[in-house]
Design a protein around this motif. Sequence first.
Motif, PDB file in Angstrom:
ATOM      1  N   ASP A 191      49.671  42.477  49.242  1.00 30.47           N
ATOM      2  CA  ASP A 191      49.348  41.849  47.963  1.00 30.47           C
ATOM      3  C   ASP A 191      47.884  41.424  47.909  1.00 30.47           C
ATOM      4  OD1 ASP A 191      51.957  42.123  47.079  1.00 30.47           O
ATOM      5  OD2 ASP A 191      52.574  40.142  47.804  1.00 30.47           O
ATOM      6  N   VAL A 192      47.391  40.855  48.997  1.00 33.42           N
ATOM      7  CA  VAL A 192      45.987  40.442  49.059  1.00 33.42           C
ATOM      8  C   VAL A 192      45.085  41.666  48.984  1.00 33.42           C
ATOM      9  CG1 VAL A 192      44.228  39.280  50.450  1.00 33.42           C
ATOM     10  CG2 VAL A 192      46.552  38.356  50.358  1.00 33.42           C
ATOM     11  N   ASN A 193      45.483  42.738  49.646  1.00 31.16           N
ATOM     12  CA  ASN A 193      44.713  43.992  49.571  1.00 31.16           C
ATOM     13  C   ASN A 193      44.596  44.469  48.131  1.00 31.16           C
ATOM     14  OD1 ASN A 193      46.271  45.435  52.558  1.00 31.16           O
ATOM     15  ND2 ASN A 193      44.695  43.873  52.383  1.00 31.16           N
ATOM     16  N   GLU A 194      45.715  44.456  47.429  1.00 30.75           N
ATOM     17  CA  GLU A 194      45.725  44.947  46.047  1.00 30.75           C
ATOM     18  C   GLU A 194      44.855  44.076  45.145  1.00 30.75           C
ATOM     19  OE1 GLU A 194      49.813  45.147  44.929  1.00 30.75           O
ATOM     20  OE2 GLU A 194      50.327  46.612  46.472  1.00 30.75           O
ATOM     21  N   LEU A 195      44.952  42.768  45.328  1.00 31.00           N
ATOM     22  CA  LEU A 195      44.151  41.852  44.523  1.00 31.00           C
ATOM     23  C   LEU A 195      42.666  42.010  44.843  1.00 31.00           C
ATOM     24  CD1 LEU A 195      43.883  39.541  42.515  1.00 31.00           C
ATOM     25  CD2 LEU A 195      44.404  37.947  44.388  1.00 31.00           C
ATOM     26  N   SER A 196      42.351  42.153  46.115  1.00 29.71           N
ATOM     27  CA  SER A 196      40.961  42.346  46.519  1.00 29.71           C
ATOM     28  C   SER A 196      40.396  43.622  45.895  1.00 29.71           C
ATOM     29  CB  SER A 196      40.858  42.422  48.043  1.00 29.71           C
ATOM     30  OG  SER A 196      41.258  41.205  48.641  1.00 29.71           O
ATOM     31  N   LYS A 197      41.183  44.670  45.901  1.00 30.57           N
ATOM     32  CA  LYS A 197      40.737  45.927  45.302  1.00 30.57           C
ATOM     33  C   LYS A 197      40.437  45.736  43.823  1.00 30.57           C
ATOM     34  CE  LYS A 197      42.003  50.800  44.793  1.00 30.57           C
ATOM     35  NZ  LYS A 197      43.011  51.845  45.128  1.00 30.57           N
ATOM     36  N   GLU A 198      41.310  45.039  43.132  1.00 35.53           N
ATOM     37  CA  GLU A 198      41.123  44.796  41.701  1.00 35.53           C
ATOM     38  C   GLU A 198      39.838  44.016  41.429  1.00 35.53           C
ATOM     39  OE1 GLU A 198      43.216  42.188  38.150  1.00 35.53           O
ATOM     40  OE2 GLU A 198      44.443  42.851  39.851  1.00 35.53           O
ATOM     41  N   LEU A 199      39.489  43.103  42.339  1.00 38.80           N
ATOM     42  CA  LEU A 199      38.320  42.248  42.153  1.00 38.80           C
ATOM     43  C   LEU A 199      37.055  42.819  42.791  1.00 38.80           C
ATOM     44  CD1 LEU A 199      39.965  38.750  42.763  1.00 38.80           C
ATOM     45  CD2 LEU A 199      39.466  39.872  40.573  1.00 38.80           C
ATOM     46  N   GLY A 200      37.156  44.032  43.329  1.00 36.49           N
ATOM     47  CA  GLY A 200      35.978  44.686  43.896  1.00 36.49           C
ATOM     48  C   GLY A 200      35.563  44.155  45.246  1.00 36.49           C
ATOM     49  N   LEU A 201      36.524  43.663  46.026  1.00 39.55           N
ATOM     50  CA  LEU A 201      36.231  43.053  47.320  1.00 39.55           C
ATOM     51  C   LEU A 201      36.854  43.840  48.467  1.00 39.55           C
ATOM     52  CD1 LEU A 201      36.954  39.341  46.358  1.00 39.55           C
ATOM     53  CD2 LEU A 201      34.706  40.272  46.941  1.00 39.55           C
ATOM     54  N   ALA A 202      36.074  44.053  49.513  1.00 37.48           N
ATOM     55  CA  ALA A 202      36.593  44.564  50.774  1.00 37.48           C
ATOM     56  C   ALA A 202      36.811  43.382  51.706  1.00 37.48           C
ATOM     57  CB  ALA A 202      35.608  45.546  51.399  1.00 37.48           C
ATOM     58  N   GLU A 203      37.826  43.462  52.561  1.00 34.80           N
ATOM     59  CA  GLU A 203      38.128  42.375  53.494  1.00 34.80           C
ATOM     60  C   GLU A 203      37.511  42.676  54.851  1.00 34.80           C
ATOM     61  OE1 GLU A 203      42.334  40.997  53.247  1.00 34.80           O
ATOM     62  OE2 GLU A 203      42.491  42.612  51.759  1.00 34.80           O
ATOM     63  N   VAL A 204      36.879  41.667  55.438  1.00 35.53           N
ATOM     64  CA  VAL A 204      36.222  41.821  56.734  1.00 35.53           C
ATOM     65  C   VAL A 204      36.817  40.827  57.721  1.00 35.53           C
ATOM     66  CG1 VAL A 204      34.038  41.762  57.982  1.00 35.53           C
ATOM     67  CG2 VAL A 204      34.092  42.571  55.606  1.00 35.53           C
ATOM     68  N   LEU A 205      37.399  41.342  58.791  1.00 32.55           N
ATOM     69  CA  LEU A 205      37.902  40.492  59.862  1.00 32.55           C
ATOM     70  C   LEU A 205      36.832  40.404  60.948  1.00 32.55           C
ATOM     71  CD1 LEU A 205      41.631  41.664  59.918  1.00 32.55           C
ATOM     72  CD2 LEU A 205      40.539  39.896  58.516  1.00 32.55           C
TER      73      LEU A 205
END
Length: 264
Positions: free
Chosen positions: A174-188
Motif C-alpha cells: 500500500d505504501v509503495n502504491e501511494l508513493s508511486k502516485e505521489l512521485g516518490l521512490a523509497e530509500v532504505l
Amino acid sequence: MFSVCKTTSSAARLRRTVPVLAAGAALALAVTGCTRLDTTSPSSVRKGAADAGAADHGTFGTVDCRTAKCVALTFDAGPSENTPRLLDILRREKVPATFFTLGKNHIEKYPQLVRQMDREGHEVASHTWSHKILTKIDADEARAELERPNKAIEKLIGKKPTLMRPPQGRTDDDVNELSKELGLAEVLWTVTAKDYTTNDSALITKRVLDQTKRDGIILLHDIYKGTVPAVPGVIDGLKKRGYVFVTVSQLLAPGKAEPGKVYR
C-alpha cells in the motif's frame, strides 16, 4: 535485487476496507502472513540504465559511481539544532549528503536549514511529516504524512522531493502504491550505527566503518547528541579506504529512482 519481508500490507488494507463486524476474523488470518517486497541495489539501477542505453541524467556531480567506489551518507529526522554544525563539517570536507527531513517540529522550525542544505548541494528528501509508521495508519493519514512535507519542501527550495524514507524502514504494498502516485521512490539503508541507542561518538564511527561497503547507504540521525561529532571520523575513515561520497541520486546515476520502488 534484494528480497525483504515486511509487515503484511493486508492488515492495513483490511483496516481500510473490511466492515467492522468481519474485520476480527479476517485480520487474524492476515497478520500471520508477510508481504515480500523487492528492493533494488544502486549497482542494478546503474546497470539497467546502461543496458537500456539510457542517457545520463546529469546527476553525477563530480564522480561516476560506475567506476568510483561510492557511498551515500544520509541523515534522518532533522533538521535540528545540531544541523548547522553538521553542515559546516560537510562543507569543510566537501561531502554531499542526502537529508530525509521531518516536517513537524523540524522543517517548520528550521526552514532556513532546509534552504541551506539545498543551496550547498545536498539532496533534500522526505521522512514524512510526523514520523508515523505508514503501515499502521489508514490511507488518508498516510497520504497526509507524505504530501505535507512534499509541499513544505517545494515551498522552501522550489522543487518537490523525489525520495522518501519510511519511518523505521517499514513499508508494504500500500505504501509503495501511494508513493508511486505521489512521485516518490523509497530509500532504505545498508549501514546503520543505531545512533538512537548511544551518544558514544567513537562507537557510532566504528559501527559505520565496520559495516560500509561499496554502494553503501549509511543511515545516521542529525537529531542525536553523539552523531554529528562522529561524522568527521566517518568521513576521514572512509576516504582513507578510497570511498567517494555522493547523494543517493548520484549513487544511482546514470539510472534514476522510480516512484513506487524501494532502494537499498
